[in-house]
Design a protein around this motif. Sequence first.
Motif, short mmCIF file in Angstrom:
data_model
loop_
_atom_site.label_atom_id
_atom_site.label_comp_id
_atom_site.label_asym_id
_atom_site.label_seq_id
_atom_site.Cartn_x
_atom_site.Cartn_y
_atom_site.Cartn_z
N LYS A 134 2.32 1.84 -3.38
CA LYS A 134 1.33 2.43 -4.28
C LYS A 134 1.27 3.94 -4.10
O LYS A 134 1.16 4.70 -5.06
CB LYS A 134 -0.04 1.80 -4.00
N GLU A 157 4.23 5.38 -5.82
CA GLU A 157 4.01 5.45 -7.27
C GLU A 157 3.35 6.76 -7.66
O GLU A 157 3.67 7.37 -8.69
CB GLU A 157 3.15 4.28 -7.71
N LYS A 186 4.92 2.76 -12.38
CA LYS A 186 3.82 1.79 -12.51
C LYS A 186 4.36 0.38 -12.72
O LYS A 186 3.87 -0.58 -12.13
CB LYS A 186 2.92 2.19 -13.67
N ALA A 236 5.98 -0.87 -9.32
CA ALA A 236 4.97 -1.09 -8.29
C ALA A 236 4.15 -2.33 -8.63
O ALA A 236 3.81 -3.13 -7.76
CB ALA A 236 4.07 0.13 -8.18
N ASP A 280 0.84 -1.21 0.00
CA ASP A 280 0.00 0.00 0.00
C ASP A 280 0.88 1.25 0.00
O ASP A 280 0.57 2.24 -0.69
CB ASP A 280 -0.91 0.00 1.24
#
Length: 527
Positions: A317, A320, A334, A337, A314
Amino acid sequence: MKNQIKIIDLFAGPGGLGEGFSALETENGDFPFQIAASVEMEPSAHKTLTLRAFFRQFRGKEVPKEYYDYVRSGGRGDLDEVFSEYLEQLQAAKDETLGGPKALGSEDHDEIFQAIEDALKNHKGPTVVIGGPPCQAYSLVGRARNKGNKSYQPEEDARHFLYQEYLKVLDLVNPDVFVMENVKGILTAKVNGNPIFEEIQKDLRHPGKAVGNHGSDVEYDLYPLAVEIGKGRAKYSGKDFVIRAEEFGIPQARHRVIILGVRRDHQHKVPSSRLLGQWQTNELITADQVLYDLPSLRSGQTKVLKNDYQAWLDNLKKAEGHASLTPALRNAAKKYAREAGSRPSVDPGQGLPFVEQAEKNLQRMPEALQKWYLDKELEGVPNHQARNHMPEDLHRYFYASCYAEINEGLSPRSADYPDELAPAHKNWKSGHFADRFKVQSRHRVASTVTSHISKDGHYFIHYDPAQCRSLTVREAARIQTFPDNYFFEGNRTQQYVQVGNAVPPLLANRIAQVVLSLLCDRSHKIM
């Protein structure tokens, strides 16, 4: 072996220099160098040194299963109990490391010198002294720190004069050869306005006289290892003594001053050539070549209530989302991740004091390095455990490693970060800390591993964004060329310090081959 070359290792740390010399194997399977005594004051480094001294008792023989069991356990158990069937070899190891931590220049002086004399008693072959006095007083970082201390007086800093302890051992032993190592900062360090390197060179040429033994007539010629040696050339500039380790097959841009001292009666054997010339190469070894096969890990997170794999994903993310300055950077973020979360049910974990690994992908590691690093009996790697990092720092790590992936390995400087990733200190945009976060780029030689790696991992970010972390102790040890079966004792901070302060063993092994060539003659035939 008759006339084996005895080594006295001073300021030994975890034993990088000594490992390089003692691991040198001749074509007929002999190990010509034997460490007679190692002197180290820091307890965790001393324990590492002693364990390795035990391992060395079995050079050229089968290493006991108990050694591998100890390493695989992460160093659990008392050595006397673990190696109860090998107490003779363990005692030899303890004797080699003087029975405990000892500090040169302290009240341990008489005990150290007596131990050295005892270790060389009845020895008829050549002797070599190796080591480097602690460098904090000479390093640029240390000097910058001292400069900010108004009460600091260089002439009162005992660390400036620890090399005199080295001189006292030279006067005691009168070795055939010595090797002295230190940081580049020693070339520009001054005490009372006088360049200390010039003083050190003068003293090394006449160590007996330098320490007040005016009856000594032993003299040494000093040689650099990486520049052309000229016949009759008596003087070299300070920079001539600098060795750039990456030019000799070491996967690290480590630049250090290394002096080779040759006793005058051996001077005629020094060739007119670049002494390390046969190992000089333009084919640099990259970080990826020596790290790629190690098990993938993830970092942990500090100051979070939940520190499991999903929480880490998490956070990745969120990281990212910061990488949106350019389409290429956004796409890289992207990709990595997604790669990190492609198997969300399989947590790579943060590693352990020992990580099992049944098979290795070694396509990228040169064969010679495989032979140097790997031990098939180990079945994994020790000291391979990722740190915890603050979530905000992990965002910066992820950004930096993604940036390096699309910019030919370049780390972003402070001006390249989005404002939301700026750390909360006023100097971030000043230019003074422009490279505070640095990626050890995949296809480049790694940066110098220093003891500062023990404080934080900001300067040692792993090149793989999907792992999003700093280097482990084992990865730092790989960059320093320690074999995988070299186990570092102590807590993780102490392990990092040991690795950062060491001389790369593979570089020491190259230097040992130079020394061997100087000592192999009719009077000291060892092969």
